[in-house]
Design a protein around this motif. Structure first.
Motif, PDB file in Angstrom:
ATOM      1  N   ILE A   1       0.830  -1.199   0.000  1.00 41.02           N
ATOM      2  CA  ILE A   1       0.000   0.000   0.000  1.00 41.02           C
ATOM      3  C   ILE A   1       0.870   1.257   0.000  1.00 41.02           C
ATOM      4  CG2 ILE A   1      -1.630   1.329   1.416  1.00 41.02           C
ATOM      5  CD1 ILE A   1      -2.817  -1.390   2.285  1.00 41.02           C
ATOM      6  N   CYS A   2       1.924   1.249   0.801  1.00 41.90           N
ATOM      7  CA  CYS A   2       2.781   2.433   0.890  1.00 41.90           C
ATOM      8  C   CYS A   2       3.561   2.660  -0.397  1.00 41.90           C
ATOM      9  CB  CYS A   2       3.728   2.290   2.080  1.00 41.90           C
ATOM     10  SG  CYS A   2       2.869   2.306   3.676  1.00 41.90           S
ATOM     11  N   VAL A   3       4.070   1.588  -0.995  1.00 43.86           N
ATOM     12  CA  VAL A   3       4.751   1.726  -2.286  1.00 43.86           C
ATOM     13  C   VAL A   3       3.771   2.234  -3.345  1.00 43.86           C
ATOM     14  CG1 VAL A   3       5.844   0.441  -4.172  1.00 43.86           C
ATOM     15  CG2 VAL A   3       6.538   0.024  -1.801  1.00 43.86           C
ATOM     16  N   GLY A   4       2.551   1.697  -3.308  1.00 41.99           N
ATOM     17  CA  GLY A   4       1.535   2.136  -4.261  1.00 41.99           C
ATOM     18  C   GLY A   4       1.152   3.590  -4.096  1.00 41.99           C
ATOM     19  N   PHE A   5       1.320   4.128  -2.891  1.00 41.15           N
ATOM     20  CA  PHE A   5       1.066   5.549  -2.656  1.00 41.15           C
ATOM     21  C   PHE A   5       2.269   6.406  -3.045  1.00 41.15           C
ATOM     22  CE2 PHE A   5       1.775   9.015   0.495  1.00 41.15           C
ATOM     23  CZ  PHE A   5       0.815   9.904   0.033  1.00 41.15           C
ATOM     24  N   LEU A   6       3.463   5.995  -2.664  1.00 41.21           N
ATOM     25  CA  LEU A   6       4.654   6.817  -2.851  1.00 41.21           C
ATOM     26  C   LEU A   6       5.129   6.842  -4.300  1.00 41.21           C
ATOM     27  CD1 LEU A   6       6.673   5.762   0.319  1.00 41.21           C
ATOM     28  CD2 LEU A   6       5.555   7.969  -0.059  1.00 41.21           C
ATOM     29  N   LEU A   7       5.133   5.697  -4.953  1.00 43.45           N
ATOM     30  CA  LEU A   7       5.741   5.607  -6.284  1.00 43.45           C
ATOM     31  C   LEU A   7       5.061   6.484  -7.331  1.00 43.45           C
ATOM     32  CD1 LEU A   7       8.125   4.185  -7.577  1.00 43.45           C
ATOM     33  CD2 LEU A   7       6.587   2.331  -8.248  1.00 43.45           C
ATOM     34  N   PRO A   8       3.715   6.472  -7.451  1.00 42.65           N
ATOM     35  CA  PRO A   8       3.109   7.316  -8.490  1.00 42.65           C
ATOM     36  C   PRO A   8       3.220   8.808  -8.222  1.00 42.65           C
ATOM     37  CG  PRO A   8       1.586   5.608  -7.728  1.00 42.65           C
ATOM     38  CD  PRO A   8       2.710   5.655  -6.759  1.00 42.65           C
ATOM     39  N   ASN A   9       3.521   9.156  -6.966  1.00 42.60           N
ATOM     40  CA  ASN A   9       3.586  10.571  -6.594  1.00 42.60           C
ATOM     41  C   ASN A   9       4.999  11.021  -6.242  1.00 42.60           C
ATOM     42  OD1 ASN A   9       0.616  11.055  -6.551  1.00 42.60           O
ATOM     43  ND2 ASN A   9       0.695   9.496  -4.948  1.00 42.60           N
ATOM     44  N   ALA A  10       6.001  10.194  -6.573  1.00 39.34           N
ATOM     45  CA  ALA A  10       7.361  10.440  -6.090  1.00 39.34           C
ATOM     46  C   ALA A  10       7.889  11.806  -6.509  1.00 39.34           C
ATOM     47  CB  ALA A  10       8.290   9.336  -6.590  1.00 39.34           C
ATOM     48  N   ASP A  11       7.680  12.204  -7.761  1.00 45.77           N
ATOM     49  CA  ASP A  11       8.227  13.486  -8.215  1.00 45.77           C
ATOM     50  C   ASP A  11       7.543  14.660  -7.524  1.00 45.77           C
ATOM     51  OD1 ASP A  11       5.877  12.737  -9.584  1.00 45.77           O
ATOM     52  OD2 ASP A  11       6.325  14.095 -11.244  1.00 45.77           O
ATOM     53  N   ILE A  12       6.225  14.583  -7.369  1.00 43.40           N
ATOM     54  CA  ILE A  12       5.506  15.667  -6.693  1.00 43.40           C
ATOM     55  C   ILE A  12       5.940  15.768  -5.234  1.00 43.40           C
ATOM     56  CG2 ILE A  12       3.233  16.527  -6.018  1.00 43.40           C
ATOM     57  CD1 ILE A  12       2.051  15.038  -8.383  1.00 43.40           C
ATOM     58  N   LEU A  13       6.023  14.630  -4.564  1.00 42.81           N
ATOM     59  CA  LEU A  13       6.410  14.621  -3.155  1.00 42.81           C
ATOM     60  C   LEU A  13       7.834  15.137  -2.983  1.00 42.81           C
ATOM     61  CD1 LEU A  13       4.887  11.168  -2.162  1.00 42.81           C
ATOM     62  CD2 LEU A  13       4.012  13.426  -1.543  1.00 42.81           C
ATOM     63  N   TRP A  14       8.727  14.795  -3.892  1.00 40.02           N
ATOM     64  CA  TRP A  14      10.120  15.258  -3.812  1.00 40.02           C
ATOM     65  C   TRP A  14      10.190  16.781  -3.886  1.00 40.02           C
ATOM     66  CZ3 TRP A  14      14.751  13.833  -2.380  1.00 40.02           C
ATOM     67  CH2 TRP A  14      15.870  14.517  -2.852  1.00 40.02           C
ATOM     68  N   HIS A  15       9.468  17.355  -4.814  1.00 41.04           N
ATOM     69  CA  HIS A  15       9.484  18.808  -4.955  1.00 41.04           C
ATOM     70  C   HIS A  15       8.798  19.484  -3.765  1.00 41.04           C
ATOM     71  CE1 HIS A  15      11.330  18.962  -8.871  1.00 41.04           C
ATOM     72  NE2 HIS A  15      10.444  18.110  -9.379  1.00 41.04           N
ATOM     73  N   ARG A  16       7.717  18.899  -3.279  1.00 36.29           N
ATOM     74  CA  ARG A  16       7.016  19.503  -2.134  1.00 36.29           C
ATOM     75  C   ARG A  16       7.898  19.490  -0.886  1.00 36.29           C
ATOM     76  NH1 ARG A  16       1.268  18.364  -2.577  1.00 36.29           N
ATOM     77  NH2 ARG A  16       0.681  18.994  -4.696  1.00 36.29           N
TER      78      ARG A  16
END
Length: 243
Positions: free
Chosen positions: A221-236
């Motif tokens: 579940i956590c990988v499924g949340f983090l991976l598709p949003n990795a670039d957005i989360l990195w910049h945020r």
């Protein structure tokens, strides 16, 4: 309450949620009398059809995530589930638990002030889940008291079989939490749902392939949340805070 929920969800979502729930209840109730195509066809049907169908529930109910009094609603649904269990209505008990845990996952999001909290939780809880399944209380319950796990978990019925796959309450709760977090913090909601559902399906397939009692679901579940949003989360997360 039904009219109020329909007003929050919107007519189309409410009808879709009601129709989906009815279809899932009917399938679960009659699954034992359906075809038995063998282990792997049934597992693939579960991974590709039943699991995505069940996890469409938190997607369709997502507008509820931003309403008040979610704690009372979630606990009320769980109490309803207990009453259904006492009445011997096992299938309805299963789905009352599902809805209750989804709503409690939405409620838990209210404590997350920024997306950083969601990322922090997504990084930490997989390790807690791995420990719990292999060395801690979850493994102890599933090995030595499977009846208790059956009572608290959510069943995914297999066609032609009396017993289906099961997933623990925290997995449902965090699925709903991260899906709602994606919506609240303007992440990729659709890809988050796809990622978490696909990773859970893969976990199920690996469990059968490896012939073990169960694998931790929260890492998926956590990988499924983090991976598709990795670039957005990195910049945020790199963005400097306003002084």
């Amino acid at each position: 309450m039904v009219r109020r929920a329909a007003a929050v969800l919107g007519e189309r979502r409410a009808l879709a949620l009601a129709g989906l729930t009815g279809a899932l209840v009917a399938y679960t109730a009659g699954s034992e009398h359906l075809w038995d195509a063998g282990l792997w066809p049934d597992v693939l049907f579960l991974a590709l059809v039943v699991m995505p169908g069940v996890f469409l529930v938190p997607w369709l109910a997502l507008p509820l995530a931003f309403r008040r009094n979610l704690l009372l609603l979630g606990l009320g649904l769980l109490v309803l589930g207990v009453l259904l269990r006492l009445a011997g209505l096992e299938v309805l008990f299963n789905f009352a638990k599902l809805f209750g845990l989804v709503v409690l996952g939405y409620w838990f999001l209210s404590y997350f002030e920024t997306v950083a909290w969601a990322v922090l939780v997504a990084v930490i809880i997989p390790w807690v889940d791995i420990w719990s399944v292999f060395y801690g209380p979850t493994g102890e319950v599933t090995e030595n008291n499977p009846g208790l796990f059956d009572e608290v978990s959510i069943e995914f019925a297999l066609p032609g079989r009396a017993d289906g796959a099961r997933i623990g309450p925290p997995d449902i709760l965090f699925f709903a939490l991260f899906l709602a977090a994606a919506a609240r913090f303007n992440l990729r909601v659709a890809w988050t749902w796809i990622g978490m559902t696909a990773c859970l399906a893969l976990t199920l397939v690996m469990t059968v392939w490896l012939k073990i009692n169960g694998l931790p679901a929260l890492p998926a579940i956590c990988v499924g949340f983090l991976l598709p949003n990795a670039d957005i989360l990195w910049h945020r997360l790199r963005r400097p805070r306003p002084s």
